[in-house]
Design a protein around this motif. Structure first.
Motif, mmCIF file in Angstrom:
data_model
loop_
_atom_site.group_PDB
_atom_site.id
_atom_site.type_symbol
_atom_site.label_atom_id
_atom_site.label_comp_id
_atom_site.label_asym_id
_atom_site.label_seq_id
_atom_site.Cartn_x
_atom_site.Cartn_y
_atom_site.Cartn_z
ATOM 1 N N LEU A 196 36.256 48.521 32.903
ATOM 2 C CA LEU A 196 35.755 47.007 33.079
ATOM 3 C C LEU A 196 37.080 47.214 33.968
ATOM 4 C CD1 LEU A 196 35.975 44.189 31.363
ATOM 5 C CD2 LEU A 196 37.717 44.726 30.398
ATOM 6 N N CYS A 197 38.434 46.821 34.013
ATOM 7 C CA CYS A 197 39.307 47.077 35.240
ATOM 8 C C CYS A 197 38.789 47.193 36.286
ATOM 9 C CB CYS A 197 40.931 47.129 34.942
ATOM 10 S SG CYS A 197 41.684 47.008 36.381
ATOM 11 N N ALA A 198 38.182 48.295 36.909
ATOM 12 C CA ALA A 198 37.184 48.732 38.100
ATOM 13 C C ALA A 198 36.541 47.639 38.574
ATOM 14 C CB ALA A 198 36.990 49.225 37.939
ATOM 15 N N GLU A 199 35.248 46.651 37.577
ATOM 16 C CA GLU A 199 34.664 45.653 37.413
ATOM 17 C C GLU A 199 35.570 44.541 38.328
ATOM 18 O OE1 GLU A 199 32.515 45.471 33.450
ATOM 19 O OE2 GLU A 199 31.768 47.423 34.021
ATOM 20 N N ALA A 200 36.617 44.049 37.307
ATOM 21 C CA ALA A 200 36.659 42.702 37.498
ATOM 22 C C ALA A 200 37.233 42.922 39.215
ATOM 23 C CB ALA A 200 38.648 42.983 36.603
#
Length: 225
Positions: free
Chosen positions: A127-131
């Protein structure tokens, strides 16, 4: 290891691999380097649930909320590309402009997962990488996202803090290095191995210098000779 300012497109890795890498480095290498994959009931259930989410044509607008599904993202600085299950854009006074849309909007990524919240950071790192991809593409800052777990039918709000961001960068740096060297690491078996769809392909007894794919090819060729 040092990270280049930008990775060329041909060197981009699959963003979803971060989750595999956090779960097991060897599993990630078997899937993304050696191109091995096997379905089990967990992966099949996950695919069925994601098929309901990954439908770009069903994106919709609800007043001050714009919902985009299967939104393709990338980061040149991290060298990754993939798709967000859902990105909600909330109308906000301090948001960003979107092409073809009036007003200003704040992006909020939501990742859908099978089962229940995990004790490790695998889902949170993805999720953090997507953000981080969205931030680079849209020139914005995203402080929070959410994970929706099918078993509990609710969201888990995830602060996208420096610790998660630094781990994303560190893991991706190692992933790029392993991918460039085509190296499959050896990992000690754990209890989590029993739920891995690749447990029959993993062959943890192999030496550090021999890949599972080469071992399998050797066995097949040996039997046929």
């Amino acid at each position: 290891m040092t990270r280049p300012a930008e990775y060329p497109e041909e060197d981009w890795l699959a963003l979803s691999g971060l989750q595999h890498f956090a779960f097991c480095k060897r599993q990630w290498a078997l899937i993304h380097i050696e191109q091995l994959w096997s379905e089990n009931y967990l992966t099949t259930a996950g695919h069925l649930e994601h098929s309901r989410v990954h439908d770009y044509e069903s994106s919709e607008s609800r007043g001050d909320l714009l919902i985009m599904r299967d939104l393709r993202v990338f980061s040149r600085s991290l060298g990754i590309t993939g798709a967000c299950d859902v990105v909600e854009f909330h109308r906000a006074a301090n948001g960003i402009k979107l092409h073809g849309r009036d007003g200003l909007w704040d992006p909020y990524p939501v990742e859908y997962k099978h089962g229940k919240p995990k004790t490790n950071d695998a889902d949170r790192l993805q999720l953090c990488a997507e953000a981080m991809c969205l931030e680079e593409m849209l020139a914005c800052t995203i402080q929070e996202g959410a994970l929706f777990y099918q078993r509990i039918k609710r969201r888990e709000r995830i602060p996208l803090n420096d610790e998660l961001r630094n781990t994303v960068k560190k893991d991706l740096l190692q992933m790029h290095d392993l991918f460039t060297r085509a190296h499959t690491p050896q990992v000690r078996p754990t209890k989590a191995c029993s739920a891995c769809s690749l447990r029959n392909w993993c062959l943890p007894e192999l030496t550090k210098t021999r890949s599972a794919q080469k071992y399998i090819d050797l066995q097949i060729n040996g039997m046929n000779s």
